[in-house]
Design a protein around this motif. Structure first.
Motif, PDB file in Angstrom:
ATOM      1  N   THR A   1      -4.434   6.021   2.142  1.00  0.00           N
ATOM      2  CA  THR A   1      -5.088   7.107   2.865  1.00  0.00           C
ATOM      3  C   THR A   1      -5.984   6.507   3.934  1.00  0.00           C
ATOM      4  O   THR A   1      -6.705   5.538   3.666  1.00  0.00           O
ATOM      5  CB  THR A   1      -5.969   7.953   1.921  1.00  0.00           C
TER       6      THR A   1
ATOM      7  N   ASP B   1      -2.524  11.095   4.043  1.00  0.00           N
ATOM      8  CA  ASP B   1      -1.880  10.102   3.176  1.00  0.00           C
ATOM      9  C   ASP B   1      -0.626   9.604   3.886  1.00  0.00           C
ATOM     10  O   ASP B   1       0.355  10.333   4.016  1.00  0.00           O
ATOM     11  CB  ASP B   1      -1.553  10.787   1.841  1.00  0.00           C
TER      12      ASP B   1
ATOM     13  N   SER C   1      -8.349   4.342   1.835  1.00  0.00           N
ATOM     14  CA  SER C   1      -8.156   4.029   0.428  1.00  0.00           C
ATOM     15  C   SER C   1      -6.863   3.241   0.246  1.00  0.00           C
ATOM     16  O   SER C   1      -5.805   3.676   0.707  1.00  0.00           O
ATOM     17  CB  SER C   1      -8.073   5.318  -0.393  1.00  0.00           C
ATOM     18  N   VAL C   2      -6.969   2.112  -0.438  1.00  0.00           N
ATOM     19  CA  VAL C   2      -5.772   1.289  -0.652  1.00  0.00           C
ATOM     20  C   VAL C   2      -4.834   1.905  -1.678  1.00  0.00           C
ATOM     21  O   VAL C   2      -3.702   1.468  -1.842  1.00  0.00           O
ATOM     22  CB  VAL C   2      -6.134  -0.154  -1.076  1.00  0.00           C
ATOM     23  N   SER C   3      -5.311   2.939  -2.370  1.00  0.00           N
ATOM     24  CA  SER C   3      -4.418   3.631  -3.302  1.00  0.00           C
ATOM     25  C   SER C   3      -4.602   5.135  -3.177  1.00  0.00           C
ATOM     26  O   SER C   3      -5.523   5.713  -3.736  1.00  0.00           O
ATOM     27  CB  SER C   3      -4.690   3.201  -4.751  1.00  0.00           C
ATOM     28  N   ALA C   4      -3.709   5.760  -2.411  1.00  0.00           N
ATOM     29  CA  ALA C   4      -3.769   7.216  -2.280  1.00  0.00           C
ATOM     30  C   ALA C   4      -3.420   7.854  -3.616  1.00  0.00           C
ATOM     31  O   ALA C   4      -4.031   8.822  -4.037  1.00  0.00           O
ATOM     32  CB  ALA C   4      -2.804   7.684  -1.196  1.00  0.00           C
ATOM     33  N   GLU C   5      -2.432   7.312  -4.290  1.00  0.00           N
ATOM     34  CA  GLU C   5      -1.985   7.816  -5.584  1.00  0.00           C
ATOM     35  C   GLU C   5      -1.805   6.646  -6.548  1.00  0.00           C
ATOM     36  O   GLU C   5      -1.855   5.500  -6.153  1.00  0.00           O
ATOM     37  CB  GLU C   5      -0.625   8.527  -5.439  1.00  0.00           C
ATOM     38  N   HIS C   6      -1.624   6.967  -7.809  1.00  0.00           N
ATOM     39  CA  HIS C   6      -1.222   6.000  -8.843  1.00  0.00           C
ATOM     40  C   HIS C   6      -2.326   5.081  -9.341  1.00  0.00           C
ATOM     41  O   HIS C   6      -2.162   4.425 -10.358  1.00  0.00           O
ATOM     42  CB  HIS C   6      -0.026   5.142  -8.379  1.00  0.00           C
ATOM     43  N   GLY C   7      -3.431   4.990  -8.626  1.00  0.00           N
ATOM     44  CA  GLY C   7      -4.518   4.144  -9.110  1.00  0.00           C
ATOM     45  C   GLY C   7      -4.306   2.673  -8.796  1.00  0.00           C
ATOM     46  O   GLY C   7      -3.563   2.313  -7.874  1.00  0.00           O
TER      47      GLY C   7
END
Lengths: 534, 534
Positions: free
Chosen positions: A420, A454, A486-492
């Motif tokens: 993101t 995203d 954000s280095v992780s938009a989804e999944h953590g």
């Protein structure tokens, strides 16, 4: 009225046509095999989503692939432990390698644990008994839902005991009036929607993995999915959580109320913490009504400024019926045309915006959508556009967007980044990447969920290239961090992104996270090795 | 288009006509004075919202009124401390009793602290320096926003240092495209909406105290407000929080991203924790577009089953445009007619449902609302109904609902309970209360936010009655606890509801809350005496 064909059709649209079948895909996706060296380990960690066309014989053990990782100071499962487990969950203790294999390997075939035991509790009390015992024995565990994550978060790294929630799949209650569903954590999203549909309701989130993913896993990873623009995130829609803490204590925060301000909102701790603070065993979720009508528009723009103007106009003119704003660049549209022979109803444009509406009155929605189309075309914001309300046409437009990932795979090796970034920098990442990798690659494409900022940056090559990879990582994550993305938009974070935790968090924030972990799981038995860098 | 009169009108509707002016009300609301005995202390705690018509000379000190409360093991402010404070926040250290009085007494005039110092920081760095110093010195503090809470949460109990956030009122940024606003914690909601309006945006929440309450306080109490049915709660809409921890460390979780899954979502800790885990200094909030049209319907039902059927039909037929479903019983309608001479456009019914829609097209919305009215009348679900789209008529219908509280005050003493109960038990609380108190009271009324299952139970008498009070408390809270409701729909626990924390939480949940408090504020300096029972 609520059982009408209109609603059935709408549900079908929401739960079927927009999502590829992950289970089919699973058999053809895999990651490249690597040698067991530190240099390669670094590469493997960074290159978690490099995909190609053949599945290797067997996914390499994470403990071998990541030699820097050291097994924690946990006990090893003994025969005596197995006897206890058998007493706690009779006939649901699996130890045969063939039975466990699928639970040791993550969905994308990137990580493989060496778990020797799989436990399949059916009740919260059983989960509690398991954790109390494991905590006493200092046995590490990994909670596992549908195992559809992409960061290796739901499989063991070493020999953690796997606790599968799959048998905890009961719908506990549904309040048709308030729309609040209570169910066990192992309920698959498709199953939940099947139960909701006769009542004219649906889950507030829907995901590509809806046929496999479980609500407990969704909560543990704060899954966003395709409806987030309209219905918001799980922090807002999950009204209650029941979780078992590391020591076996059951935390009953299974409220079904929309307003409840009595002390700290503990359930939030379990949303997005990847099973590292407790095992989610049940949840209550606020479920919206199934929309009566769904329509889409596909619009072609020739500058990214126009894309943003289109998004702005859609938000202003469609407001309450807007349910998705998706983005594809020209390279994304080309790949579905070239590799899958899909047909785009528009001419060539630099960018494409897919706008979906979900409302209660098809005629009203169509009128609003046509107004939008008229406005953006008259004002020169889009060069070309089409509106579809007929189901098959709606579906064929969505197919263009949904099949980008499938089409890219046919290029060979794909480097995938789901991040993101602030809206103003949304496409800069793709443009800068294209400039950076130059002509060494087959293509650089950008598509994704414009409404949530995203972006899916994908780079393809005929086969894995060290040069391309080294050009991409950690450059991409550094780029994202620099613009406060954000280095992780989804999944953590799982295990594959844990080295980048500081890219999107400050030192004091990570320190507090670690303190929370220590407080709630002092022995560190819950999903170890994940989220936090060493 | 976004600056049109339509939008201005809509904003006005959202921010003006639906909310009484708290500051005016403040001068005529007060609580009954009491003697300083244990029996009376119990009464004062339970009877926090008993209201009558004259304000006493001076609100009794909480430390005197609640003799069971013992001052914590905190240092007392010395001259040396004042010198340090003066250095940290030059010319913004207030010690004159007249300057502090308004910050020692809560809005409802129920609680009065004995704070001797008021600090007015302008920056996060100043808040950080203050807390670092206070933590080192073991000086207790109470963070204070607009001081509009109703549970005594924002004023000192003893001599805590008051940290007012009022001078931290800067709008930091607004991304017009994504709708994400970033501002300091002391921004008043009205001011924020003033800044958003030219961009066609509004806050996702709006409250009765909008002219005074601050976003930091809203976040700290997880304020719900009038838009929650449509736009969701702050856990979903607050994208980022900056908070200063007890030790002065600044926790920067001021993300502006809708999707961000990188470690634990720490900002959630500060939403609803009443300033006891940290002082919120800034926030980023997702702001929706101002709707283009607002309409209302008032519907009369003769059974509560019909009320629920009406709510169900409204959710199904209005879906995306539904923005409020409010409830009044006959006694509520009678009191505004009898005490305020307002006119109800409908005949007498046992229950009334007010349905509001907010959409982008007035004609579409009116058509949908008329369809709803046709459906519920043809099916005998409502006996009578009216739809209003013209602003003055919309306002006059809302006035009926909004003035119930004002009208009740004219009865004399009012016992007020704002609780959430499951939808199926929504009105049972009122009926059971009516049966319990019999003819000893002037009236028992039930009204509230049906869409959020939030019922306002009010009982009036000419003057305070021990018998009535003893019949009501703790019976009401016990009743709520038995049906798994929430004893605090809004405002949190503060000091006035802290004895009921276990009514809506299990033992393990409260234990974990206490552990979190201990972890994040080991010396307990942040807003002591609140939330947790002794």
């Amino acid at each position: 009225m609520r059982r009408s064909n209109v609603i059935r059709y709408a549900l079908e649209q929401y739960t079927s046509y927009r999502v590829p079948n992950i289970q089919c895909a699973q058999s053809v996706w895999y990651t490249q095999s690597t040698n067991n060296t530190f240099a390669v380990w670094r590469r493997r960690v960074h290159c978690s989503t490099a995909l190609a066309q053949k599945r290797p014989e067997r996914v390499q053990l994470s403990s071998v692939r990541f030699p820097q990782l050291k097994r924690g100071d946990f006990a090893r499962v003994t025969d005596r432990d197995l006897q206890v487990f058998e007493r706690l969950v009779p006939s649901r203790v699996l130890t045969e390698p063939d039975d466990i294999e699928g639970h040791n390997v993550d969905w994308s075939g990137t990580c493989r644990g060496d778990g020797q035991v799989l436990l399949r509790p059916k009740t919260t009390e059983e989960v509690s008994a398991i954790l109390r015992y494991c905590n006493g024995r200092r046995l590490a565990v990994v909670p596992q839902g549908g195992n559809t994550g992409l960061v290796g978060g739901s499989v063991p790294v070493f020999d953690e005991v796997i606790i599968s929630l799959s048998l905890m799949d009961k719908i506990i209650s549904l309040d048709e009036i308030s729309g609040v569903l209570v169910c066990q954590a192992g309920c698959v999203v498709d199953k939940i929607n099947g139960a909701l549909e006769p009542h004219g309701l649906m889950t507030p989130h829907i995901l590509g993995s809806k046929g496999s993913c479980q609500i407990g896993g969704n909560i543990s990873t704060n899954a966003g999915g395709l409806r987030m623009l309209r219905y918001g995130n799980l922090h807002g829609n999950v009204l209650g959580v029941e979780a078992v803490l590391a020591n076996g204590d059951v935390l009953d925060c299974l409220s079904t109320l929309r307003k409840d301000n009595t002390g700290y909102d503990l359930k939030q701790l379990f949303i997005g913490s990847e099973g590292s603070l407790g095992v989610v065993t049940a949840a209550s979720v606020l479920c919206p009504r199934i929309p009566g009508a769904v329509s889409v528009a596909l619009l072609g723009c020739d500058s990214f400024a126009q894309v943003l103007q289109t998004y702005d106009a859609a938000k202003t003119m469609l407001q309450e019926i807007l349910s998705a704003v998706e983005f594809m660049d020209r390279a994304s549209m080309e790949v579905v045309q070239e590799n899958l022979q899909l047909t785009c109803p528009l001419g060539a444009h630099s960018y494409y915006v897919l706008v979906e509406t979900s409302g209660s009155n098809a005629a009203h929605d169509e009128e609003k959508l046509n107004s939008l189309l008229g406005y953006v075309m008259e004002n020169g914001i889009v060069g070309d556009g089409t509106v579809a309300t007929e189901p098959s046409k709606v579906q064929s437009i969505w197919a263009l967007r949904e099949n980008v990932a499938v089409a890219l795979r046919r290029d060979g090796c794909v480097y995938k980044y789901d991040v993101t970034v602030p809206m103003s920098r949304f496409y800069d990442l793709v443009a800068d990447t294209r400039e950076r990798v130059g002509t060494d690659v087959t293509r650089v494409v950008g598509y994704g969920h414009l409404g949530e900022s995203d972006i899916h940056l994908n780079v393809t090559c005929p086969q894995h290239s060290d040069e391309v990879f080294d050009a991409l990582e950690p450059w991409v994550y550094d780029w994202v961090a620099k613009c406060k993305g954000s280095v992780s938009a989804e999944h953590g974070m799982g295990i594959l992104k844990r080295d980048y935790l500081y890219h999107s968090n400050t030192g004091p924030a990570v320190l507090l996270m670690k303190q929370l972990k220590k407080l709630m799981d002092p022995k560190g038995i819950l999903n170890p090795y994940k989220i936090f860098p060493d």
